[in-house]
Enzyme design. Structure first.
Site, PDB file in Angstrom:
ATOM      1  CG  HIS A  67     -11.244  -2.045  -8.710  1.00 15.49           C
ATOM      2  ND1 HIS A  67     -12.332  -1.447  -8.106  1.00 15.49           N
ATOM      3  CD2 HIS A  67     -10.381  -1.025  -8.989  1.00 15.49           C
ATOM      4  CE1 HIS A  67     -12.138  -0.139  -8.038  1.00 15.49           C
ATOM      5  NE2 HIS A  67     -10.955   0.136  -8.557  1.00 15.49           N
ATOM      6  CD  GLU A  68      -6.470  -1.510  -9.227  1.00 13.66           C
ATOM      7  OE1 GLU A  68      -6.428  -0.697 -10.164  1.00 13.66           O
ATOM      8  OE2 GLU A  68      -6.635  -1.157  -8.045  1.00 13.66           O
ATOM      9  CG  HIS A 110      -9.401   1.226 -13.083  1.00 15.02           C
ATOM     10  ND1 HIS A 110     -10.380   2.181 -13.243  1.00 15.02           N
ATOM     11  CD2 HIS A 110      -9.318   0.980 -11.750  1.00 15.02           C
ATOM     12  CE1 HIS A 110     -10.877   2.497 -12.050  1.00 15.02           C
ATOM     13  NE2 HIS A 110     -10.247   1.773 -11.133  1.00 15.02           N
TER      14      HIS A 110
END
Length: 273
Positions: free
Chosen positions: A60-61, A64
């Site tokens: 998820h990170e 980004h």
């Protein structure tokens, strides 16, 4: 004083041994669940789901960070975000520890934070929105992978306990995606719409950003809100072929320590035989 950042090189993108270790734990625990190794199904499910959840948080990170890199923030690599090392995140407590704690205590995939992105290096509102959306879209993809055996009707030969573990892991991904996409300050959903708001509105909302996650968590403790939220979650999962029984028993099996107090559901035990 300004800080000059070099462009990312290969060392900035080398996958961290810590992340590889977490993936290894996920694989070994998944094998233990599949084979019912040593007859410790509950503990194996706990390790498998927790490790897989941490893997999804890292991805998820990473989503980004990678999107920000391609959008113009060349400082991302030097910060270590592209290595998938959870210890490199700006707030390891928010990114990893609290989300895992929420899973253990509440059985919910509450989103964490955050990688620090230098937004001033990025031009274009669509790029800013895409950077914010990239994280929860990773959870959506993870949910599709977890539920693939269900909606592909490919469950023949899949052990019952492994099926429950996948169902619960899918529940975590769906809840994380929904909560992340909420247009609440501090969450990715607000980050998607923020570039399109006026400067005046953004200035007024900014002070509330640190409390957005806390507010969402508090609202989920309201019975009426909790019921509506999980009704929506289970409706989506049913559309992907996962029943509420499977997610409920997946959570029940995940909480292996309930066996010590005789609190595990007899319904799940009977259905699993």
């Amino acid at each position: 004083m300004t800080t000059a950042y070099r462009r990312s090189d290969r060392s900035d993108r080398r996958i961290s041994p810590i992340f590889l270790g977490i993936v290894a734990v996920t694989a070994v625990a998944g094998w233990a669940v599949w084979t019912d190794f040593a007859g410790q199904a509950g503990f194996a499910v706990f390790l498998f789901v927790t490790a897989a959840w941490i893997v999804s948080l890292c991805l998820h990170e990473y989503a980004h960070a990678r999107t920000a890199l391609h959008s113009g923030d060349i400082s991302i690599g030097a910060k270590g975000y592209l290595t998938l090392n959870p210890l490199k995140y700006t707030h390891a407590l928010l990114s990893i520890v609290l989300p895992v704690l929420f899973v253990i205590l509440g059985g919910i995939g509450l989103p964490g934070g955050a990688v620090y992105i230098e937004r001033g290096r990025i031009s274009g509102r669509w790029k800013h929105s895409l950077i914010s959306a990239a994280g929860p879209l990773t959870n959506v993809l993870f949910a599709l992978v977890c539920t693939a055996p269900f909606w592909l009707h490919a469950l023949d030969g899949v052990p019952f306990t492994f099926r429950l573990a996948l169902a619960f892991l899918a529940l975590l991904q769906v809840t994380a995606a929904i909560l992340n996409f909420l247009p609440v300050p501090g969450l990715d959903g607000y980050g998607v719409i923020e570039p399109w708001l006026s400067h005046r509105v953004r200035s007024q909302v900014a002070p509330f950003a640190p409390f957005g996650l806390i507010a969402v968590f508090a609202l989920l403790w309201v019975p009426e809100v909790n019921t509506v939220f999980f009704d929506a979650v289970h409706a989506l999962l049913r559309g992907l072929g996962v029943s509420e029984f499977e997610t409920y028993c997946g959570l029940d099996t995940y909480r292996f320590w309930q066996e010590w107090f005789g609190d595990q559901s007899p319904v799940c035990a009977v259905r699993g035989t």
